[in-house]
Design an enzyme around this catalytic site. Structure first.
Site, PDB file in Angstrom:
ATOM      1  N   CYS A 173       3.100  -4.937   6.560  1.00 22.37           N
ATOM      2  CA  CYS A 173       2.546  -4.764   5.535  1.00 22.37           C
ATOM      3  C   CYS A 173       4.177  -4.166   4.716  1.00 22.37           C
ATOM      4  O   CYS A 173       5.368  -3.833   5.168  1.00 22.37           O
ATOM      5  CB  CYS A 173       1.685  -3.505   4.590  1.00 22.37           C
ATOM      6  SG  CYS A 173       0.220  -4.310   5.230  1.00 22.37           S
ATOM      7  N   HIS A 212       0.544  -1.321   0.095  1.00 28.39           N
ATOM      8  CA  HIS A 212      -0.339  -0.202   0.492  1.00 28.39           C
ATOM      9  C   HIS A 212       1.499   1.187   0.342  1.00 28.39           C
ATOM     10  O   HIS A 212       1.934   1.359   0.434  1.00 28.39           O
ATOM     11  CB  HIS A 212      -0.911  -0.584   1.100  1.00 28.39           C
ATOM     12  CG  HIS A 212      -0.588  -0.166   2.485  1.00 28.39           C
ATOM     13  ND1 HIS A 212       0.581   1.393   2.592  1.00 28.39           N
ATOM     14  CD2 HIS A 212      -0.548  -0.838   3.380  1.00 28.39           C
ATOM     15  CE1 HIS A 212       1.080   0.308   4.278  1.00 28.39           C
ATOM     16  NE2 HIS A 212       0.273  -0.512   4.633  1.00 28.39           N
TER      17      HIS A 212
END
Length: 319
Positions: free
Chosen positions: A160, A152
């Site tokens: 992430c 992202h």
């Protein structure tokens, strides 16, 4: 007197109506700004695709390397093999080399993941994102837990792989176009580092060495054939380049497996230079839980400038 007042009111109303109509016409002719998830690929990206003999909608393949903080996009060309499109600096990722094990361990995963259209997230609170699909069948066979593990934007991460918004917009656009063109899903291979023999030799005492040896099979297969391998999960392990003849049980015995034929890779002509997008690598410089400050970005740029200026080990050995 009343008649004149009425005429004046009707004239004023007509003027207001005409002005409103003119405003609506002007608005209707104004360009529509698409949402981030639908921003067309830039002229630069389209030109690079054309230069490399690729189509925007051709199949895509993604590789992630933790230690190097790099994400690669590969696109398929007319010969059916995949060619390097661009390397993107990963702005930040959390944890260390090694797989993700459980919810809240703040560890970015490693392994072979498949991203379907349902895993694309155009409304992410981190600008744009796609979900890795963690835990996959292999992870679940080991009882590993977690969810919402993404690639992202926003350059901050709690498990992430975080990019800058500008780079994430291009990555999202490239994968979106492939899925729109009919690719049912694309593979993402997440590695601890570039899995050369020399780099692996340094990790023989690491608890994850056996796991990484299996990941290296996928790395080597792609390096040799430039085609993402078929991945099967059985006996709680990845089996690279194998198609099961019956539905495999991730935790059970492997069924009979077939090895698909592979066309030898004879490269098509392509530009010799490796295209690397401009961006900062902030792993180890800033807290991954928050967006970096200007001062931290400045430090990252200084470190990258110094590392670029230093001769590589290959250059040193050559001298």
């Amino acid at each position: 007197m009343g008649t004149n007042a009425g005429s004046m009111m009707r004239a004023a109303a007509l003027i207001i109506a005409l002005a409103a109509a003119a405003m609506l016409a002007a608005c209707s002719s104004a360009p529509t700004i698409p949402p981030p998830s639908e921003v067309p690929l830039s002229k630069e990206a389209l030109a690079l695709l054309a230069k490399k003999g690729m189509q925007p909608g051709s199949p895509v393949f993604v590789r992630v390397f933790k230690e190097e903080s790099e994400l690669e996009i590969w696109k398929q060309r007319d010969d059916g093999h995949f060619y390097h499109f661009r390397t993107y600096p990963i702005c930040n990722w959390s944890g260390a080399i090694g797989p993700k094990l459980s919810t809240g361990d703040r560890q970015a995963p490693e392994g072979f993941y498949s991203i379907t259209p349902a895993l694309m997230n155009p409304n992410s609170k981190y600008y744009l994102s796609f979900n890795l699909g963690y835990p996959n069948a292999f992870d679940r066979s080991w009882g590993r837990t977690g969810d919402s593990v993404m690639v992202h934007g926003s350059c901050r991460s709690a498990g992430c792989y975080a990019m800058t918004d500008a780079l994430m917009e291009e990555i999202y656009g490239l994968t979106r176009e492939s899925l729109k063109a009919g690719q049912p899903s694309f593979q993402l291979h997440a590695y601890p580092f570039r899995m050369t023999e020399a780099r692996m030799a340094r990790e023989k005492s690491n608890q994850w060495y056996g796991f990484w040896k299996t990941l290296k099979q996928g790395y080597d297969y792609f390096e040799k054939y430039r085609i993402p391998p078929t991945i099967t999960v059985c006996e709680r392990r990845y089996v690279v380049d194998a198609i099961p003849r019956s539905r495999p049980d991730p935790a059970g015995q492997c069924p009979p497996l077939a090895r698909p034929p592979v066309t030898a890779f004879t490269p098509l002509p392509e530009p010799s230079e490796v295209n690397v997008a401009s961006g900062n690598k902030l792993k180890g410089i800033t807290d991954p839980d928050r967006e970096p400050s200007l001062a931290e970005i400045k430090v990252a740029k200084q470190q990258q400038s110094r590392s670029t200026a230093l001769p590589s080990s290959a250059d040193t050995n050559a001298n």
